[in-house]
Write an enzyme that holds these catalytic residues in place. Structure first.
Site, PDB file in Angstrom:
ATOM      1  N   SER A 173      -9.794  -0.360   6.922  1.00  0.00           N
ATOM      2  CA  SER A 173      -8.941  -0.422   5.574  1.00  0.00           C
ATOM      3  C   SER A 173      -8.420  -1.686   5.279  1.00  0.00           C
ATOM      4  O   SER A 173      -8.022  -1.654   4.027  1.00  0.00           O
ATOM      5  CB  SER A 173      -8.269   0.794   5.498  1.00  0.00           C
ATOM      6  OG  SER A 173      -8.961   1.982   5.603  1.00  0.00           O
ATOM      7  N   LYS A 179       0.771  -1.242  -0.251  1.00  0.00           N
ATOM      8  CA  LYS A 179      -0.079  -0.084  -0.054  1.00  0.00           C
ATOM      9  C   LYS A 179       0.824   1.191  -0.146  1.00  0.00           C
ATOM     10  O   LYS A 179       1.951   1.636   0.973  1.00  0.00           O
ATOM     11  CB  LYS A 179      -0.786  -0.009   1.072  1.00  0.00           C
ATOM     12  CG  LYS A 179      -2.018   0.779   1.459  1.00  0.00           C
ATOM     13  CD  LYS A 179      -2.824   0.904   2.380  1.00  0.00           C
ATOM     14  CE  LYS A 179      -4.001   1.940   2.529  1.00  0.00           C
ATOM     15  NZ  LYS A 179      -4.826   1.640   3.967  1.00  0.00           N
ATOM     16  N   SER A 212      -9.663   1.846   2.817  1.00  0.00           N
ATOM     17  CA  SER A 212      -8.810   2.854   1.911  1.00  0.00           C
ATOM     18  C   SER A 212      -7.940   1.961   1.155  1.00  0.00           C
ATOM     19  O   SER A 212      -7.281   2.290  -0.046  1.00  0.00           O
ATOM     20  CB  SER A 212      -7.994   3.459   2.528  1.00  0.00           C
ATOM     21  OG  SER A 212      -7.338   2.929   3.705  1.00  0.00           O
TER      22      SER A 212
HETATM   23  N1  GLN Z   1     -12.834   4.186   5.925  1.00  0.00           N
HETATM   24  C1  GLN Z   1     -12.336   4.560   7.343  1.00  0.00           C
HETATM   25  C2  GLN Z   1     -12.148   6.274   7.196  1.00  0.00           C
HETATM   26  O1  GLN Z   1     -12.275   6.656   6.207  1.00  0.00           O
HETATM   27  C3  GLN Z   1     -11.175   3.946   7.879  1.00  0.00           C
HETATM   28  C4  GLN Z   1     -10.017   4.101   7.185  1.00  0.00           C
HETATM   29  C5  GLN Z   1      -8.700   3.266   7.354  1.00  0.00           C
HETATM   30  O2  GLN Z   1      -8.930   2.177   7.910  1.00  0.00           O
HETATM   31  N2  GLN Z   1      -7.744   3.756   7.069  1.00  0.00           N
HETATM   32  O3  GLN Z   1     -11.598   6.603   7.999  1.00  0.00           O
END
Ligand code: GLN
Length: 491
Positions: free
Chosen positions: A179, A80, A155
């Site tokens: 994410s 990532k 994400s």
């Molecule tokens: N979808 C969540 C957010 O927008 C989690 C993001 C993540 O785990 N990096 O914050």
């Protein structure tokens, strides 16, 4: 001839050790697959062909000299783009970091290189890991290999899609609110969030420091465990790293694969037993619980009343921490600089850089966090959210007196069509309804494929007490052994 890209990381590791395959052959097969399908998937922001082939050759040379290599030496991995990689572009999905080549490797990256993993490239993500669909990447979305009109989750949608599309057998994600797990669920792959502090944050582009946790993405539970064992463990460079060894997650996954769960108590979280979930997701959840019971698990119902406050508490804590962490992007130290033409003051250059470099969702979070932390509001918002965090940890502690692991769906809905949730932030935030409690508590949680709903993958989430990561791997591997494998349609 076997298609090398269809093999699991464990199988590749064995074939490499037996010299049935060379690391260069394995890397080349995956790079060719990337060339063939990236036009449809867009999982990668940067493919490091030369770096991958060189790393693969180094593994082959070491093996030829008889040097000892680990179980994943020569196995490719996608990383990532929030993880710093020495000399290789790292953007965190943001325009503000375009062109930045970090001068150092993240600790988990160093460990992967030492283990002989071959990095293929950096994967797409929502900007600074804020989002649930990868549509907030400054570089365009990633497409779900199951249906390219749909999102791959976020994400870390790039990492999950790369694994689902056979572009890489393994990938690295980071999980702040879901994410790793939510992308795994909607792409039919496995994604694990280790115990917070069980994997180092050194070299992660920080979003919310009290929540950020790097972890593995894979197509099988055993593969996820093998990667977890490599990246995990104490790091003196991260002040919140736990000074204890990682539990034996690989042995736990292999034990689970024998399909015997007798003596394991599964806690069904009453508040998450399908409330707010699509009917097909709720049905797949019930069927996977039935499958675990057939393997000998005992079911207990647990109530976690504070979980319903997890989403609002998270959306105060994470933006608060991000507003502080993202202050470093000032146009001076990294990446983009706008308006540096001798006519603007330093302050104006910072303003212009941040205006141009950050996307709308990142700005929304910075504004929200700055507001929540400001004098007069701190106690009402940030302070309250921290109290909720304590209550959630208490719910977990009480639930784990009755149950060894807790189970719930990973996410309330299957992969949604691109564009369907971008106009309403709250609809996007709902994707993490079930994943956020584990982040606020700090315990490990894994998403494992649990069948299909309307032809699209559903994930079962298994949550364990802090530092009991091995338990979730055992249960996840047992479910995997009981259900037919999910294979996406050909791209
Ligand atoms: N979808 C969540 C957010 O927008 C989690 C993001 C993540 O785990 N990096 O914050």
């Amino acid at each position: 001839m076997t298609d090398v890209t269809k093999l699991t990381a464990a199988e590749l590791g064995r074939k490499l050790a037996a010299k049935e395959l060379s690391a260069v052959e394995v890397a080349t097969a995956h790079l060719d697959r990337i060339d063939a399908v990236e036009g449809k998937v867009h999982a990668f922001l940067h493919v490091d062909r030369d770096g991958a082939l060189k790393a693969a050759k180094d593994v082959d040379d070491a093996r030829a000299k008889g040097e000892t290599t680990g179980p994943l030496a020569g196995v490719p991995i996608a990383v990532k783009d929030v993880i710093t990689t020495k000399g290789v572009p790292t953007t965190a999905g943001s325009k503000i970091l375009e062109g930045w080549r970090p001068p150092y490797d993240a600790t988990i990256m160093t460990r992967m290189r030492e283990a002989g993993l071959v990095m293929l490239g950096k994967t797409n993500m929502d900007e600074f890991a804020m989002g649930s669909s990868t549509e907030y990447s400054a570089y365009g979305p990633t497409y779900n290999p199951w249906d390219t009109t749909r999102i791959p989750g976020g994400s870390g949608g790039g990492s999950a899609a790369a694994v689902a599309a056979y572009e890489a057998p393994l990938a690295i994600g980071t999980d702040t609110g879901g994410s790793i797990r939510q992308p795994a669920a909607v792409t039919g792959t496995v994604g694990a969030k280790p115990t917070y502090g069980g994997t180092s944050r050194y070299g992660l582009v920080a979003f919310s420091s009290s929540l950020d946790t790097p972890g593995p993405c894979a197509r099988t539970v055993e593969d996820a465990a093998l990667l977890h064992a490599i990246i995990g463990g104490h790091d003196p460079r991260d002040s919140t790293s736990i000074p204890q060894p990682v539990p034996d997650v690989v042995a736990a996954a292999r034990l689970g694969a024998t399909g015997d769960l007798s003596g394991v108590r599964l806690g069904l979280v009453k508040e998450f037993a399908g409330d707010g979930a699509e009917p097909g997701v709720a049905a797949a959840y019930r069927e996977s619980v039935d499958a675990l019971v057939k393997l000998g698990a005992e079911v207990v119902e647990v109530s976690c009343p504070s979980f319903k406050f997890a989403l609002p508490a998270y959306y105060l804590i994470a933006p608060s921490e991000c507003s502080s962490n993202l202050a470093r992007f000032d146009g001076v130290r990294f990446g983009l600089r706008s308006g540096d033409d001798g006519k603007h003051s330093l302050e104006e250059v910072m303003q212009l850089t941040r205006e141009e470099g950050f996307g709308a969702e990142v700005k929304r979070r910075i504004i929200l966090g700055t507001y929540a932390l400001s004098a007069g509001y701190y106690d009402a918002y940030y302070g309250q959210a921290q109290k909720v965090r304590t209550l959630i940890s208490r719910d977990f502690a009480q639930a784990f007196e009755k149950a060894d692991v807790l189970v719930a769906p990973t996410t309330p809905f299957v992969a949604f069509p691109l564009g369907s949730r971008t106009s309403d932030p709250y609809q996007m935030y709902l994707a993490d309804l079930y994943t956020i409690p584990s982040n606020l508590y700090g315990g490990p949680a894994i998403s494992v494929p649990a069948g299909l709903s309307e032809g699209l993958p559903v994930g079962l989430q298994i949550m364990a007490p802090t530092m009991a990561d091995d338990r979730m791997y055992r249960v996840a591997a047992a479910l995997e052994s009981a259900l037919p494998p999910l294979t996406p349609p050909a791209l």
